[in-house]
Design a protein around this motif. Structure first.
Motif, short mmCIF file in Angstrom:
data_model
loop_
_atom_site.label_atom_id
_atom_site.label_comp_id
_atom_site.label_asym_id
_atom_site.label_seq_id
_atom_site.Cartn_x
_atom_site.Cartn_y
_atom_site.Cartn_z
N ILE A 164 0.86 -1.19 0.00
CA ILE A 164 0.00 0.00 0.00
C ILE A 164 0.90 1.24 0.00
O ILE A 164 1.41 1.65 1.04
CB ILE A 164 -0.94 0.00 1.24
CG1 ILE A 164 -1.71 -1.32 1.32
CG2 ILE A 164 -1.88 1.19 1.20
CD1 ILE A 164 -2.68 -1.59 0.20
N ARG A 165 1.09 1.82 -1.19
CA ARG A 165 1.97 3.00 -1.32
C ARG A 165 1.20 4.26 -0.92
O ARG A 165 0.36 4.76 -1.66
CB ARG A 165 2.49 3.11 -2.76
CG ARG A 165 3.54 2.08 -3.08
CD ARG A 165 4.07 2.24 -4.49
NE ARG A 165 5.07 1.23 -4.80
CZ ARG A 165 5.48 0.93 -6.03
NH1 ARG A 165 4.98 1.57 -7.07
NH2 ARG A 165 6.40 0.00 -6.22
N THR A 166 1.54 4.75 0.25
CA THR A 166 0.75 5.79 0.89
C THR A 166 1.27 7.19 0.60
O THR A 166 2.49 7.41 0.59
CB THR A 166 0.74 5.54 2.42
OG1 THR A 166 0.38 4.18 2.65
CG2 THR A 166 -0.25 6.45 3.13
N GLY A 167 0.34 8.11 0.37
CA GLY A 167 0.68 9.51 0.17
C GLY A 167 0.64 10.27 1.48
O GLY A 167 0.78 9.69 2.56
N LEU A 168 0.43 11.57 1.40
CA LEU A 168 0.35 12.45 2.57
C LEU A 168 -0.94 12.13 3.33
O LEU A 168 -2.04 12.31 2.81
CB LEU A 168 0.34 13.91 2.11
CG LEU A 168 0.11 14.98 3.18
CD1 LEU A 168 1.27 15.04 4.14
CD2 LEU A 168 -0.13 16.34 2.52
N VAL A 169 -0.81 11.62 4.55
CA VAL A 169 -1.98 11.21 5.33
C VAL A 169 -2.54 12.41 6.09
O VAL A 169 -1.82 13.08 6.83
CB VAL A 169 -1.61 10.08 6.33
CG1 VAL A 169 -2.84 9.67 7.13
CG2 VAL A 169 -1.03 8.88 5.58
N LEU A 170 -3.84 12.66 5.88
CA LEU A 170 -4.49 13.80 6.54
C LEU A 170 -5.16 13.32 7.83
O LEU A 170 -6.10 12.55 7.82
CB LEU A 170 -5.53 14.43 5.62
CG LEU A 170 -5.03 15.00 4.30
CD1 LEU A 170 -6.16 15.70 3.56
CD2 LEU A 170 -3.86 15.96 4.50
N SER A 171 -4.63 13.80 8.95
CA SER A 171 -5.19 13.50 10.27
C SER A 171 -4.79 14.61 11.22
O SER A 171 -3.70 15.17 11.11
CB SER A 171 -4.64 12.16 10.78
OG SER A 171 -4.95 12.00 12.16
N GLU A 172 -5.68 14.91 12.16
CA GLU A 172 -5.33 15.93 13.17
C GLU A 172 -4.51 15.32 14.29
O GLU A 172 -3.95 16.03 15.12
CB GLU A 172 -6.62 16.57 13.74
CG GLU A 172 -7.40 15.75 14.74
CD GLU A 172 -8.27 14.64 14.11
OE1 GLU A 172 -9.11 14.08 14.84
OE2 GLU A 172 -8.10 14.32 12.91
N LYS A 173 -4.39 13.98 14.29
CA LYS A 173 -3.74 13.29 15.41
C LYS A 173 -2.24 13.10 15.22
O LYS A 173 -1.54 12.66 16.13
CB LYS A 173 -4.39 11.92 15.62
CG LYS A 173 -5.85 12.01 16.04
CD LYS A 173 -6.50 10.66 16.01
CE LYS A 173 -8.00 10.76 16.27
NZ LYS A 173 -8.69 9.50 15.96
N GLY A 174 -1.73 13.38 14.02
CA GLY A 174 -0.30 13.17 13.79
C GLY A 174 0.04 13.24 12.32
O GLY A 174 -0.81 13.58 11.49
N GLY A 175 1.29 12.90 12.00
CA GLY A 175 1.75 12.98 10.61
C GLY A 175 2.11 14.41 10.25
O GLY A 175 2.38 15.25 11.11
N ALA A 176 2.07 14.70 8.95
CA ALA A 176 2.56 16.00 8.45
C ALA A 176 1.57 17.15 8.64
O ALA A 176 1.97 18.30 8.80
CB ALA A 176 2.91 15.87 6.96
N LEU A 177 0.25 16.83 8.61
CA LEU A 177 -0.74 17.91 8.59
C LEU A 177 -0.65 18.87 9.79
O LEU A 177 -0.66 20.09 9.60
CB LEU A 177 -2.16 17.35 8.46
CG LEU A 177 -3.25 18.41 8.28
CD1 LEU A 177 -3.06 19.18 6.97
CD2 LEU A 177 -4.64 17.78 8.32
N PRO A 178 -0.57 18.38 11.03
CA PRO A 178 -0.48 19.32 12.16
C PRO A 178 0.72 20.27 12.04
O PRO A 178 0.64 21.44 12.46
CB PRO A 178 -0.33 18.39 13.38
CG PRO A 178 -0.97 17.12 12.96
CD PRO A 178 -0.67 16.98 11.51
#
Length: 301
Positions: A164-178
């Motif tokens: 599963i080749r994943t892109g930019l994951v949108l979540s308020e709980k972590g990752g790049a978006l915050p």
């Protein structure tokens, strides 16, 4: 159905566990922390230590599929030592799983592994499908290539392999978006570099639904985990500002500045990968969040 999960307590793993339990799936999970081992009827933890080649083989009992999410976060400064950890955490964990399956009786039919669109060469205009054979020459490109190679070995055991080749994951709980939200929230946000780089994104809910879909339908092969409508970095920045009701008036953030602040990791913000979601859609998967504005409103409001 019984699924073994690695990386079950991370951003994606936590959301995935909740979805699977809601759907009556029984879960085994591997953890490197003995304190995090729980034993409930449908949710049982088992100890492993990939660095030392240790795994509790009981984790495989009755398991139909493995969802392999384990790997050191790429959202930390890439020192030489940490770069090694990023690579080893992915390859060693795959190797330990492979040996455990090879050496112990089990009923595993499939492994679904995390991967990343960072394998695709940076390009402002090309649309990438899963058939692409060129690999990006960056550190991330090499990491993903080695990561996928370590998972491909499971085919030798007659196990289906889905990546599963994943892109930019949108979540308020972590990752790049915050991290992208912070400067915009403070009124000093702006696009990175030219802002023309393509950002192939996916809402966290769609991503975990895709993992569930992959095991439920015993998918095999490579699938891009990106929403159908990628956007430029400029568009993404503007949409975040709109949802937050914040102005954007600062000049674009130059590459050299982010390199000073983040070191080698700055490439994540400037890489352009326009990635197609067509294959997973043709396999029958339906996205809940196809457009960036709706996805961001759901996450940020």
């Amino acid at each position: 159905m019984k699924i073994l999960i690695t990386g079950a307590t991370g951003l994606i793993g936590t959301e995935l566990v909740a979805l699977l339990l809601q759907n009556g799936v029984s879960i085994h999970y591997l953890t490197t922390s003995k304190k995090k081992i729980e034993s409930q009827p449908n949710y049982r933890g088992f100890y492993w230590n990939p660095d030392q080649g240790i795994i509790d083989e009981n984790a495989l009992m009755g398991v139909d599929s493995i969802i392999h999410l384990a790997g050191a976060s790429i959202a930390k400064r890439w020192t030489s030592k940490y770069k090694q950890e990023i690579i080893e955490s992915r390859i060693l964990s795959s190797n330990v799983l492979f040996k455990a399956i090879k050496d112990n009786p089990n009923s595993v039919k499939q492994i679904v592994s995390a991967s990343a669109i960072g394998i695709y060469p940076e390009n402002l205009t090309k649309l990438y499908t899963e058939d692409e054979t060129d690999v990006d020459e960056s550190f991330l490109g090499k990491v993903v290539m080695k990561w996928e190679e370590s998972v491909n070995k499971f085919k030798l055991l007659n196990i289906k392999v889905a990546k599963i080749r994943t892109g930019l994951v949108l979540s308020e709980k972590g990752g790049a978006l915050p991290e992208m939200v912070k400067p915009i929230q403070m009124g000093i946000g702006s696009p990175f570099g030219s802002g023309k780089q393509m950002q192939s994104w996916i809402h966290l809910h769609d991503l975990v639904a895709m993992y569930f879909y992959a095991v439920d339908n015993e998918l095999d092969g490579v699938y891009n985990a990106v929403a159908p409508n990628p956007v430029t970095n400029k568009k993404l920045t503007q949409e975040i500002a709109t949802v937050l009701k914040k102005p954007l008036f600062m000049p674009n953030i130059p590459k050299f500045l982010m390199k000073l602040i983040l070191g080698d990791m700055h490439v994540i913000l400037f890489a352009s990968q326009n990635v197609s979601s067509k294959k997973i859609e043709e396999a029958g998967f339906k996205f809940e969040f196809k457009l960036i504005d709706k996805a961001l409103k759901n996450v940020l409001e």
